[in-house]
Write an enzyme that holds these catalytic residues in place. Structure first.
Site, PDB file in Angstrom:
ATOM      1  N   THR A   1       0.760  -1.248   0.002  1.00 32.73           N
ATOM      2  CA  THR A   1       0.073   0.059   0.006  1.00 32.73           C
ATOM      3  C   THR A   1       1.035   1.230  -0.052  1.00 32.73           C
ATOM      4  O   THR A   1       1.997   1.296   0.313  1.00 32.73           O
ATOM      5  CB  THR A   1      -0.899  -0.085   1.188  1.00 32.73           C
ATOM      6  OG1 THR A   1      -0.128   0.171   2.386  1.00 32.73           O
ATOM      7  CG2 THR A   1      -2.049  -1.081   1.279  1.00 32.73           C
TER       8      THR A   1
ATOM      9  N   VAL B   1       1.203   4.408   1.643  1.00 32.52           N
ATOM     10  CA  VAL B   1       1.932   5.092   2.619  1.00 32.52           C
ATOM     11  C   VAL B   1       2.917   3.781   3.290  1.00 32.52           C
ATOM     12  O   VAL B   1       3.988   4.434   3.886  1.00 32.52           O
ATOM     13  CB  VAL B   1       0.955   5.507   3.727  1.00 32.52           C
ATOM     14  CG1 VAL B   1       1.333   6.051   4.878  1.00 32.52           C
ATOM     15  CG2 VAL B   1       0.068   6.582   3.055  1.00 32.52           C
ATOM     16  N   CYS B   2       2.593   2.728   3.302  1.00 35.77           N
ATOM     17  CA  CYS B   2       3.414   1.673   3.891  1.00 35.77           C
ATOM     18  C   CYS B   2       4.619   1.695   3.245  1.00 35.77           C
ATOM     19  O   CYS B   2       5.740   1.112   3.838  1.00 35.77           O
ATOM     20  CB  CYS B   2       2.526   0.274   4.361  1.00 35.77           C
ATOM     21  SG  CYS B   2       0.880   0.667   5.123  1.00 35.77           S
ATOM     22  N   THR B   3       4.485   1.476   1.790  1.00 31.65           N
ATOM     23  CA  THR B   3       5.814   1.342   1.186  1.00 31.65           C
ATOM     24  C   THR B   3       6.599   2.385   1.482  1.00 31.65           C
ATOM     25  O   THR B   3       7.971   2.325   1.551  1.00 31.65           O
ATOM     26  CB  THR B   3       5.297   1.191  -0.215  1.00 31.65           C
ATOM     27  OG1 THR B   3       4.231  -0.161  -0.282  1.00 31.65           O
ATOM     28  CG2 THR B   3       6.360   0.917  -1.350  1.00 31.65           C
TER      29      THR B   3
ATOM     30  N   MET C   1       8.392   1.936   4.747  1.00 31.81           N
ATOM     31  CA  MET C   1       9.091   1.106   5.038  1.00 31.81           C
ATOM     32  C   MET C   1      10.613   1.417   4.233  1.00 31.81           C
ATOM     33  O   MET C   1      11.781   1.357   4.577  1.00 31.81           O
ATOM     34  CB  MET C   1       8.706  -0.321   4.471  1.00 31.81           C
ATOM     35  CG  MET C   1       7.627  -0.897   5.514  1.00 31.81           C
ATOM     36  SD  MET C   1       8.253  -1.135   7.085  1.00 31.81           S
ATOM     37  CE  MET C   1       7.720   0.020   8.040  1.00 31.81           C
TER      38      MET C   1
END
Length: 159
Positions: free
Chosen positions: A45, A47-49, A52
């Site tokens: 997704t 924002v998660c990408t 990280m």
């Protein structure tokens, strides 16, 4: 939800590190603390990408502080290995597929309109060698990233 000064809930879960190994927090404290646990709702997704990859971009700084970074999500370890590969992540990702860690840390959230329940709120915990949480940040807004400078400062203080 554990806060700064609390003992970090111990857990054992699958670790996606190119292979699939077992990760037990208490077993890693002596050699790897401070440990950064960066919880995120879901791999692949936006924002998660971004989050990280931001931790990856700062990984050398964490390594210089002798700290270890781990991402944590509900995704399977196989999905997390693919996510690591596609984003060139050099740190391990912990699979909380059964939602036990998320529940122990009290950070579950739902996207009821999407039919998605029990994923992790975007959260960061820094844990020292004694198993104490020295930094805790939890967002109720999944679109907000942590303050990476603040996380680095917390790691430096915990080292």
């Amino acid at each position: 939800m554990p806060e700064t000064g609390d003992a970090a809930p111990d857990f054992t879960a699958p670790l996606a590190n190119g292979d699939v190994d077992s990760f037990t927090l208490s077993d890693r404290l002596a050699d790897e603390a401070p440990i950064v646990l960066a919880f995120f709702p879901g791999a692949f997704t936006s924002v998660c990408t971004t989050e990280m990859c931001a931790f990856q971009d700062r990984l050398a700084n964490f390594n210089d502080l002798d700290a270890s970074v781990y991402g944590v999500s509900r995704d399977s370890p196989f999905t997390l290995n693919e996510f690591r590969d596609q984003n060139d992540l050099e740190f391990g990702l912990i699979s909380d597929y059964n939602k036990e860690v998320i529940d122990d840390y009290g950070i579950a959230m739902d996207f009821a309109d999407l039919g998605v329940y029990g994923v992790a709120k975007r959260s960061v915990f820094v844990i020292d060698a004694d198993g104490e949480i020295t930094y805790a940040w939890v967002s109720d807004d999944p679109g907000v990233e942590p303050d990476y400078d603040e996380v680095e400062a917390a790691v430096e203080n915990a080292a």
